[in-house]
Write a protein that holds these residues in place. Structure first.
Motif, PDB file in Angstrom:
ATOM      1  N   PHE A  24     -94.388  12.893  -9.867  1.00  0.00           N
ATOM      2  CA  PHE A  24     -94.760  14.179 -10.442  1.00  0.00           C
ATOM      3  C   PHE A  24     -95.029  15.221  -9.358  1.00  0.00           C
ATOM      4  O   PHE A  24     -94.660  16.392  -9.493  1.00  0.00           O
ATOM      5  CB  PHE A  24     -95.980  14.040 -11.352  1.00  0.00           C
ATOM      6  N   ALA A  25     -95.695  14.800  -8.281  1.00  0.00           N
ATOM      7  CA  ALA A  25     -95.956  15.732  -7.185  1.00  0.00           C
ATOM      8  C   ALA A  25     -94.639  16.234  -6.588  1.00  0.00           C
ATOM      9  O   ALA A  25     -94.468  17.426  -6.331  1.00  0.00           O
ATOM     10  CB  ALA A  25     -96.800  15.054  -6.111  1.00  0.00           C
ATOM     11  N   CYS A  26     -93.697  15.316  -6.402  1.00  0.00           N
ATOM     12  CA  CYS A  26     -92.409  15.664  -5.791  1.00  0.00           C
ATOM     13  C   CYS A  26     -91.617  16.619  -6.684  1.00  0.00           C
ATOM     14  O   CYS A  26     -91.040  17.600  -6.211  1.00  0.00           O
ATOM     15  CB  CYS A  26     -91.621  14.384  -5.523  1.00  0.00           C
ATOM     16  N   THR A  27     -91.586  16.346  -7.981  1.00  0.00           N
ATOM     17  CA  THR A  27     -90.809  17.193  -8.891  1.00  0.00           C
ATOM     18  C   THR A  27     -91.422  18.572  -9.052  1.00  0.00           C
ATOM     19  O   THR A  27     -90.751  19.508  -9.486  1.00  0.00           O
ATOM     20  CB  THR A  27     -90.676  16.548 -10.282  1.00  0.00           C
ATOM     21  N   HIS A  28     -92.712  18.709  -8.702  1.00  0.00           N
ATOM     22  CA  HIS A  28     -93.364  20.022  -8.783  1.00  0.00           C
ATOM     23  C   HIS A  28     -93.495  20.675  -7.406  1.00  0.00           C
ATOM     24  O   HIS A  28     -94.240  21.636  -7.229  1.00  0.00           O
ATOM     25  CB  HIS A  28     -94.745  19.890  -9.433  1.00  0.00           C
ATOM     26  N   GLY A  29     -92.760  20.135  -6.428  1.00  0.00           N
ATOM     27  CA  GLY A  29     -92.703  20.766  -5.119  1.00  0.00           C
ATOM     28  C   GLY A  29     -93.874  20.488  -4.212  1.00  0.00           C
ATOM     29  O   GLY A  29     -94.045  21.157  -3.193  1.00  0.00           O
ATOM     30  N   ASP A  30     -94.714  19.503  -4.547  1.00  0.00           N
ATOM     31  CA  ASP A  30     -95.881  19.179  -3.723  1.00  0.00           C
ATOM     32  C   ASP A  30     -95.547  17.965  -2.855  1.00  0.00           C
ATOM     33  O   ASP A  30     -95.617  16.827  -3.310  1.00  0.00           O
ATOM     34  CB  ASP A  30     -97.090  18.895  -4.617  1.00  0.00           C
ATOM     35  N   ARG A  31     -95.187  18.200  -1.620  1.00  0.00           N
ATOM     36  CA  ARG A  31     -94.816  17.111  -0.705  1.00  0.00           C
ATOM     37  C   ARG A  31     -96.010  16.797   0.202  1.00  0.00           C
ATOM     38  O   ARG A  31     -96.071  17.230   1.342  1.00  0.00           O
ATOM     39  CB  ARG A  31     -93.590  17.501   0.128  1.00  0.00           C
ATOM     40  N   PHE A  32     -96.989  16.087  -0.319  1.00  0.00           N
ATOM     41  CA  PHE A  32     -98.166  15.785   0.493  1.00  0.00           C
ATOM     42  C   PHE A  32     -97.973  14.542   1.335  1.00  0.00           C
ATOM     43  O   PHE A  32     -98.871  14.131   2.067  1.00  0.00           O
ATOM     44  CB  PHE A  32     -99.430  15.676  -0.370  1.00  0.00           C
ATOM     45  N   VAL A  33     -96.786  13.905   1.239  1.00  0.00           N
ATOM     46  CA  VAL A  33     -96.425  12.780   2.099  1.00  0.00           C
ATOM     47  C   VAL A  33     -95.092  13.119   2.752  1.00  0.00           C
ATOM     48  O   VAL A  33     -94.142  13.493   2.050  1.00  0.00           O
ATOM     49  CB  VAL A  33     -96.296  11.474   1.295  1.00  0.00           C
ATOM     50  N   PRO A  34     -94.963  13.006   4.083  1.00  0.00           N
ATOM     51  CA  PRO A  34     -93.674  13.261   4.734  1.00  0.00           C
ATOM     52  C   PRO A  34     -92.579  12.371   4.152  1.00  0.00           C
ATOM     53  O   PRO A  34     -92.827  11.207   3.810  1.00  0.00           O
ATOM     54  CB  PRO A  34     -93.954  12.924   6.201  1.00  0.00           C
ATOM     55  N   GLU A  35     -91.336  12.919   4.061  1.00  0.00           N
ATOM     56  CA  GLU A  35     -90.252  12.199   3.392  1.00  0.00           C
ATOM     57  C   GLU A  35     -89.975  10.832   4.005  1.00  0.00           C
ATOM     58  O   GLU A  35     -89.729   9.854   3.290  1.00  0.00           O
ATOM     59  CB  GLU A  35     -88.970  13.040   3.409  1.00  0.00           C
ATOM     60  N   ALA A  36     -90.010  10.754   5.349  1.00  0.00           N
ATOM     61  CA  ALA A  36     -89.718   9.473   5.998  1.00  0.00           C
ATOM     62  C   ALA A  36     -90.743   8.405   5.612  1.00  0.00           C
ATOM     63  O   ALA A  36     -90.391   7.263   5.297  1.00  0.00           O
ATOM     64  CB  ALA A  36     -89.690   9.654   7.516  1.00  0.00           C
ATOM     65  N   GLU A  37     -92.029   8.795   5.619  1.00  0.00           N
ATOM     66  CA  GLU A  37     -93.084   7.848   5.243  1.00  0.00           C
ATOM     67  C   GLU A  37     -92.975   7.476   3.763  1.00  0.00           C
ATOM     68  O   GLU A  37     -93.200   6.319   3.388  1.00  0.00           O
ATOM     69  CB  GLU A  37     -94.460   8.463   5.525  1.00  0.00           C
ATOM     70  N   LEU A  38     -92.636   8.465   2.937  1.00  0.00           N
ATOM     71  CA  LEU A  38     -92.525   8.216   1.504  1.00  0.00           C
ATOM     72  C   LEU A  38     -91.375   7.258   1.212  1.00  0.00           C
ATOM     73  O   LEU A  38     -91.519   6.322   0.419  1.00  0.00           O
ATOM     74  CB  LEU A  38     -92.320   9.545   0.765  1.00  0.00           C
TER      75      LEU A  38
END
Length: 389
Positions: free
Chosen positions: A299-313
């Motif tokens: 849900f965070a990702c689909t709403h533009g909230d990237r609180f975790v770097p993509e590589a770590e995610l």
């Protein structure tokens, strides 16, 4: 005339406070609240600073009343009082407002969990505490809105009666910084503590709305405040409680049970995804927590909230799926779709991800009917986890 009436009411309420009459206190506060709420914007009630200070003192006294039912009414009155049209006559009593808000928040934070051998009594007191918390958050939200509204009012920026060449603490800037500070030290811990005992979408709805307003109170501190929220435990339990009301039943039940227990930092949650349950363990809490966090990330990702770097995610979600496969567990379809979406949007974000993409195609991906390499934006329609595949 109205000013004299409100002055008389405030002083009458002061006079009855020493009386041990709970109903009289409640009815007096209820009348005060209704006047504050219904007063037309164009007619000012507090044109006299002295009466305004008296009203704040009255609210302070009632907030500190030992009877919870009276305090609930007092905090409702505070919420109605914190309107620009009630406080727009300069100088704005910012320091007194700070003291009032701090008293309200501390009174709410100091409430102890209900203790009783009778289940009904505990339930009733918990409901009253929930209403108190809701009223408190509405008061704090109104204070934040007040600060935002005063930003466009030059007369509200500084205390016009401050002596030349002297610095006043009674300013909008100091009041705004106070709101940020007290949110961090009292509001967030208070909400988290309550959610350990009860699930309340209405409380979370008001609080998330409050945070949204708070981001505009001190614009130059927005990034710092956002990062602090992201590093804390609040973000993990808050974001989905409102969405629970709109999701399919199975997912809703998972979130209602799991979210209040999901009390981890972001770093701890990423490590949690790679954990495996003990052999032959019947405890499903680990899986429940993992599934809830995957949905939160989605849900965070689909709403533009990237609180975790993509590589770590990417690595965290990959480890979660590999761990589930090794353990013989197949997560629900909506969790798999969420995980697959996260992999898809993250896998091309950094060169380091190329080292892990090719060796990872869990066997249960065939159940999603979507290739794990379908990462283009046009494939987003396949990841609607609340609907059909």
């Amino acid at each position: 005339v109205l000013g004299r009436c409100i002055e008389s009411l405030v002083r009458s309420l002061h006079d009855v406070l020493p009386l041990n009459n709970v109903e009289l206190h409640k009815q007096g506060l209820l009348l005060f609240t209704e006047i504050l709420k219904r007063q037309p914007v164009e007619i000012k009630l507090f044109t006299n600073r002295g009466v305004c200070i008296e009203a704040i003192d009255l609210l302070m006294e009632t907030v500190n009343c030992p009877v919870l039912e009276v305090v609930v009414e007092a905090v409702r009155a505070v919420s109605a009082f914190l309107r620009k049209d009630h406080l727009s006559s300069p100088p704005i009593p910012y320091e007194e407002l700070q003291k009032l808000l701090e008293a309200v928040l501390k009174r709410c934070a100091d409430l102890s969990p209900p203790q009783s051998s009778k289940r009904h009594a505990v339930s009733q007191k918990l409901l009253l505490q929930g209403q108190f918390l809701l009223n408190t958050l509405e008061s704090f939200r109104n204070a934040c809105r007040l600060a935002v509204e005063f930003q466009s009012d030059p007369m509200a920026q500084e205390n016009a009666f401050t002596a030349p060449n002297s610095e006043s603490k009674d300013t909008l800037n100091n009041f705004s910084k106070f709101l940020l500070r007290i949110c961090d030290t009292l509001c967030i811990p208070m909400v988290m503590n309550y959610l350990e005992r009860a699930v309340s979408p209405s409380v979370m709805e008001v609080f998330i709305s409050t945070l949204n307003t708070l981001f505009t109170v001190v614009p130059n501190m927005r990034n710092k405040f956002s990062k602090k929220l992201g590093m804390g435990t609040f973000l993990i339990t808050a974001c989905l409680l409102i969405l629970v009301l709109f999701l399919e039943q199975e997912m809703s039940e998972l979130l209602q049970k799991g979210l209040p227990q999901l009390n981890y930092t972001i770093a701890e949650s990423l490590l949690l995804l790679a954990e495996t349950p003990e052999p032959f363990s019947l405890d499903q809490s680990l899986c429940s927590h993992q599934h809830c966090f995957i949905l939160l990330l989605y849900f965070a990702c689909t709403h533009g909230d990237r609180f975790v770097p993509e590589a770590e995610l990417f690595l965290a979600v990959r480890n979660f799926l590999l761990s589930a496969q090794d353990h013989g567990d197949c997560p629900p379809a909506y969790v798999l779709r969420a995980a697959l979406y996260l992999l898809a949007v993250c896998q091309d974000k950094g060169k380091t991800l190329d080292l892990v993409k090719e060796d990872f195609i869990p066997t249960f991906f065939v159940e999603t009917e979507v290739s794990p390499h379908s990462h283009q934006p046009s494939y987003r329609k396949y990841f609607d986890i609340g609907g059909e595949r």
